[in-house]
Design an enzyme around this catalytic site. Sequence first.
Site, short mmCIF file in Angstrom:
data_model
loop_
_atom_site.label_atom_id
_atom_site.label_comp_id
_atom_site.label_asym_id
_atom_site.label_seq_id
_atom_site.Cartn_x
_atom_site.Cartn_y
_atom_site.Cartn_z
N ARG A 54 0.85 -1.20 0.00
CA ARG A 54 0.00 0.00 0.00
C ARG A 54 0.88 1.24 0.00
O ARG A 54 0.59 2.22 -0.69
CB ARG A 54 -0.96 0.02 1.20
N TYR A 107 -16.60 16.54 -15.92
CA TYR A 107 -16.92 15.12 -15.93
C TYR A 107 -17.98 14.86 -14.85
O TYR A 107 -17.85 15.36 -13.72
CB TYR A 107 -15.65 14.32 -15.65
N ASP A 179 -7.63 18.59 -15.10
CA ASP A 179 -7.93 17.21 -15.49
C ASP A 179 -7.49 17.06 -16.94
O ASP A 179 -8.12 17.61 -17.85
CB ASP A 179 -9.43 16.95 -15.31
N LYS A 204 -8.39 5.90 -19.39
CA LYS A 204 -8.72 6.39 -20.73
C LYS A 204 -7.50 6.29 -21.66
O LYS A 204 -7.05 5.20 -21.93
CB LYS A 204 -9.26 7.82 -20.62
C1 LIG Z 1 -13.30 8.91 -16.59
C2 LIG Z 1 -12.95 10.27 -16.16
C3 LIG Z 1 -12.67 10.57 -14.81
C4 LIG Z 1 -12.83 9.54 -13.71
O1 LIG Z 1 -11.94 8.49 -13.83
P1 LIG Z 1 -12.26 6.98 -13.37
O2 LIG Z 1 -11.02 6.26 -13.74
O3 LIG Z 1 -13.47 6.52 -14.12
O4 LIG Z 1 -12.51 7.00 -11.90
C5 LIG Z 1 -12.30 11.85 -14.50
N1 LIG Z 1 -12.20 12.82 -15.44
C6 LIG Z 1 -12.46 12.56 -16.74
C7 LIG Z 1 -12.34 13.67 -17.74
C8 LIG Z 1 -12.85 11.30 -17.15
O5 LIG Z 1 -13.12 11.07 -18.43
#
Ligand SMILES: *Cc1c(COP(=O)(O)O)cnc(C)c1O
Length: 384
Positions: A54, A107, A179, A204
Amino acid sequence: MSEQHSGRHFETTAIHAGQEPDAVTGAVVPPIHQVSTFKQDGVGGLRGGYEYSRSANPTRTALEENLAALEGGRRALAFASGLAAEDCLLRTVLRPGDHLVIPDDAYGGTFRLVAKVVERWGVSWSVANTGDPASVREALRPETKLVWVETPSNPLLGITDIAVIADLARSAGARLVVDNTFASPYLQQPLALGADVVVHSTTKYLGGHSDVVGGALVTSDVALAEELAFHQNAMGAIAGPFDSWLVLRGIKTLAVRMDRHSLNAARVVEALTAHPKVVQVYYPGLESHPGHETAAKQMRDFGGMVSFRVAGGERAAVEVCDRARLFTLGESLGGVESLIEHPYRMTHASAAGSALEVPADLVRLSVGIEAADDLLADLSQALG
Ligand SMILES: *Cc1c(COP(=O)(O)O)cnc(C)c1O
């Protein structure tokens, strides 16, 4: 970390940063250290600083060093999901009484985390159009500690000038978080533009193959990184060894994938723009997009995400999603395969009735790296 890779190009760093061949076996790829605990050579005699997975695990360390190098940061931390990374950041930086500014097309999960979870702990928030500096200035308060930016944004592909908002946030005594999930570090590097922290859903484009859920934080602020690392360990939502390995594997091809995603998206946008059943196309590569100039300034290319509105409203948009064949109907984005979805009923359902509600006739595409002609043929039949 990043310093030793400066001078090398992104594509090279993606393949090598944090990934020296294994010292014992020479394995060219970092092994999956699928282990919870590490033998100590006498009490406190840690080998390479590892005691319990962890706190730290070598496969995760490889990913974290790689991500830090890719974003031009000093330190990165890898989490079990993008939202786990966001949660760690919010709970590290904010205290009861603090305020944050979030974008009006964030998001959906980010909005839900702030509005339904973090707010209960005494943190207030305002919504701003981060593409408009005046809107951000209006939302700032003396107790604002964080300004949140998503660019390009999800699902409307809005563009925010990172350098401008970084200046605004700094002069208000707040930190800027970007982000960077939609752009990936190949297309955009927010730390160099003045952001304090970069957030990723590595699920992603970084992972890139729709086979892992993960998240990351990257910063150049060493003191903040220490605090974040403390919380990462104290709260425990770490990226596991196999998940870390999958993301590292995906990152090796990030540059070539992003080039192809961008090329294919440009072809799709061209076809959609000319289609009689398409009312509006959202893509920062379009010269008519209000953020086009800013995007061209701060991004290497415009990426693989495209949204559009369909004539005939919500029903027509849902029908397009249902008729698509090669574009797979599903949430998420950034994988090699093309996806289609209806944000109003799917990814952004939790924003219904709020300032972040999205148009009901909107369709979002994650344009994959298949042959562009096949993608165009599928869209053409889906639009009827
Ligand atoms: C998918 C996404 C998130 C969240 O990520 P997870 O891996 O699904 O928890 C945050 N910001 C954006 C722009 C996303 O597309």
